[in-house]
Design a protein around this motif. Sequence first.
Motif, short mmCIF file in Angstrom:
data_model
loop_
_atom_site.label_atom_id
_atom_site.label_comp_id
_atom_site.label_asym_id
_atom_site.label_seq_id
_atom_site.Cartn_x
_atom_site.Cartn_y
_atom_site.Cartn_z
N GLY A 330 0.83 -1.20 0.00
CA GLY A 330 0.00 0.00 0.00
C GLY A 330 0.86 1.25 0.00
N MET A 334 1.15 4.39 -2.80
CA MET A 334 0.97 5.80 -2.44
C MET A 334 2.18 6.62 -2.86
SD MET A 334 -0.62 5.47 1.32
CE MET A 334 -1.96 4.35 1.65
N LEU A 337 2.43 6.95 -6.61
CA LEU A 337 1.40 7.88 -7.06
C LEU A 337 1.83 9.32 -6.82
CD1 LEU A 337 -1.34 7.26 -8.22
CD2 LEU A 337 -2.30 7.43 -5.94
N ILE B 100 -8.88 7.44 -7.71
CA ILE B 100 -9.30 6.04 -7.60
C ILE B 100 -8.12 5.16 -7.23
CG2 ILE B 100 -10.14 4.09 -8.95
CD1 ILE B 100 -12.02 6.12 -10.33
N VAL B 101 -6.98 5.39 -7.88
CA VAL B 101 -5.81 4.58 -7.55
C VAL B 101 -5.36 4.85 -6.11
CG1 VAL B 101 -3.43 4.08 -8.18
CG2 VAL B 101 -5.10 4.51 -9.96
N ALA B 102 -5.44 6.13 -5.70
CA ALA B 102 -5.09 6.46 -4.31
C ALA B 102 -6.00 5.69 -3.35
CB ALA B 102 -5.22 7.96 -4.08
N VAL B 104 -7.55 2.83 -3.88
CA VAL B 104 -7.19 1.40 -3.87
C VAL B 104 -5.96 1.19 -3.00
CG1 VAL B 104 -6.37 -0.50 -5.31
CG2 VAL B 104 -8.22 0.94 -6.13
N ALA B 105 -5.00 2.11 -3.09
CA ALA B 105 -3.80 2.00 -2.25
C ALA B 105 -4.16 2.05 -0.78
CB ALA B 105 -2.82 3.11 -2.60
N ILE B 106 -5.10 2.92 -0.42
CA ILE B 106 -5.50 3.05 0.98
C ILE B 106 -6.18 1.77 1.46
CG2 ILE B 106 -7.18 4.24 2.45
CD1 ILE B 106 -6.23 6.83 1.14
N LEU B 108 -5.64 -1.25 0.35
CA LEU B 108 -4.59 -2.26 0.52
C LEU B 108 -3.80 -2.02 1.80
CD1 LEU B 108 -2.69 -2.91 -2.84
CD2 LEU B 108 -3.80 -4.57 -1.36
N ALA B 109 -3.40 -0.75 2.00
CA ALA B 109 -2.55 -0.44 3.15
C ALA B 109 -3.32 -0.66 4.45
CB ALA B 109 -2.06 1.01 3.07
#
Lengths: 376, 370
Positions: A330, A334, A337, B100-102, B104-106, B108-109
């Motif tokens: 994750g 981030m 990005l 949207i990608v941000a 998805v990252a959140i 996952l994290a």
Amino acid sequence: MVARARARVMASSVDVLLMVLVVIVALAIALIFIAAYGVSPGSGISAFVQGAFGSQLNLASTLAKMIPLSLVALGWIVAFRAGRIQVGFPGQIMVGGIVCSIVALKFGPLPGVIHLPLAIFGGMVGGALWAWVAAVLWAKRGVNEILSTLLLNLVAAQVLAWWVQSPFHDSSTPLPQTLPFPNSALYPSLLVNTDLHWDIVVVPVAVLAVAYILAQTTWGFRVRVAGANPQVARHAGISPKSIGVQAMLVSGALAGLAGASLVLAGTQPAMGEAFEGGFGFNGIAVALLARNSAWGVVPAALLFGALSQAGQVMSATVNISSQLVGVVQGLMIMLVLAATTILYVQRARRRGGGTGARAALQPPSEVRSAEVGVPG
Amino acid sequence: MIHFSLAAIGVGPFDTNLLSQALILATPILLAGVGELISERAGVINVGLEGMMLSGAFFSYVLTWKSHSLVVGCLAGIGGGLVFGVIMGLLAIEVGADQIVAGVAIDLAALGLTGFMFEQIFQNLPQIVVPTVNNIAIPGLSKIPSFGPALFNHDPLLYLAFLLVPLSWFLLYRTRWGLAIRAAGELPMAADSAGISVRRIRWMGVLTAAGMAGLAGADLSIVQVGIFHENLSAGLGYLGLVAVIFGRWRALGVLAAALVLGGANALQLRVGEQPYIQGAFWGAIALIAFSLLGGELLPGRGPVRRSALGLTGLAGIAGVVLLIVEPHISLSQPLWVGFPYVVALLVLAGARTSARMPTALAVAYRRGQG
């Protein structure tokens, strides 16, 4: 021309450097977590290296984990280049696995030359089928594909749980899993007594195919135009909708191929309830770290394969939960990005071009064409 | 109303318990949905809702366990959501990254972080059940026979969730703030030139969504079950996003959507445990589909499409036939668990939504660069 080519090479090397930096920062943060639980950074690093590459067994497992990660990442890249954000890989892997299990257990006995390719093909069809649901909902009903694929993941997980408990359950065990598959449907082992099977060959083939198709073929050109600028695509007679649907089908088929690998080259010759193993989402992280370039998928998938393999070993050796891998992944998304967007905005400002959040995620060679909507 | 008419035709699972359960299960979807509504009206889509809910559930559980105070637990839930809200704001607003990608990252994290910390803290401890929030019966109303207890004897978070619906409507449509929020989501350039700080409004939206998703997580862990486990939220955050879209970016719509999704979940829990389901159940489902689809055909909802007309007719006929024939079809338990998500997909497919979407949703705004 030469100046532009040189600028492009410069831009690419800055990008590679940036990605390396991102990886180092993310791993450093992971080390802080590890240190917080009383493991010294030194022994943390050595446990990591040992776990990922230290023995033939661990190295083989790292490579085996790289296979589904690369295939999912390539699937994300194909859909993303067409402007579609589909995150249904876990579901597509599961449905791919279900179709695989039908072919492996019900179509037989067959010689391996026919049975294995048929089972792999079945997996791809299953993945594409599940992606097709989201693609049709998007094209016909305007349903946001990210939401539909997230929901389809949840549905697929329940269908799989039912599948391995009821119709395809191995009645000799209480565990939710299918009967063992016949050998004719399994990938042969590449390295005896390890997790590595012949499906590793699929990775270079798929990377080459995706890179070639996107860069060199008419269809790949249409995909890129449709993704970069739907308006321009429509003017050029390209339907962003039908291209988007096709790209999602290809994307799903690649996820299904990953599912076939997980089922037909797994640690056991049967399909269990949890065979997806988080590869569906982690593959997205791989693609983002690779900056959506097919070539970049190989090193990124290797890194993520190493991370998850080392994570498993480390939970046994230094008593650190393997869930930490999820945190690192994750974090990496981030950081990637943030870093790429900032870099992109700066470059665009220098050139005086427009800014778009999504264009920032394209590989550098594509950025110019993304802005003007024609191939560079 | 549906519940009475169905009880009359002898469908076992439809009773006041189901109603009560539906309200309880709609609460987290509603809490997250109302927060997300504000965020999306301000122009930020937050796919990280699921991760924020999970984080809220984890931190409220841990702090309730440590402090023995449910108030602290609820605040910790909000805080747990806000942690990821700040990350979302930094990525989506300050950096201007793909929202949207941000998100998805959140997701996952948060899944990794909560799973990691849960394992590290609790791996050698037995299962800990924290005390859950007590119900408060509303005097008078809860004494109404039949549905009184089902509607008016619940935990305070549930009342809060339903209270937030009119409040958010008021905020969006009757205050200067609401006007600024809607402007930031529709035409940020215009809002900017009118002296509204799009940046500040969007931050407020993101943090509202994050805090409320965290509170929804607290509702899951310390109000509903009193425990935490890996991936406790299991997709409920995504249902919050669905509720906003299905609710066509309106407060009342979000309420209706949350009730449909919560109802589907309650129904799933109820019928999933029965050995077989009366045939009338399937008839009832088809008739509900008929009335929902029929609602789309009412005057004032735009041109009638032939496919919609056909589907409505088909659902109506299927409903009547199923009620007469009464076949015994049953599903196994996992398929019932998937039922609410299928309902959500059908709801998304059936809703005509794109026209009401905030124009600048998921579009980063940078001053001076239209």
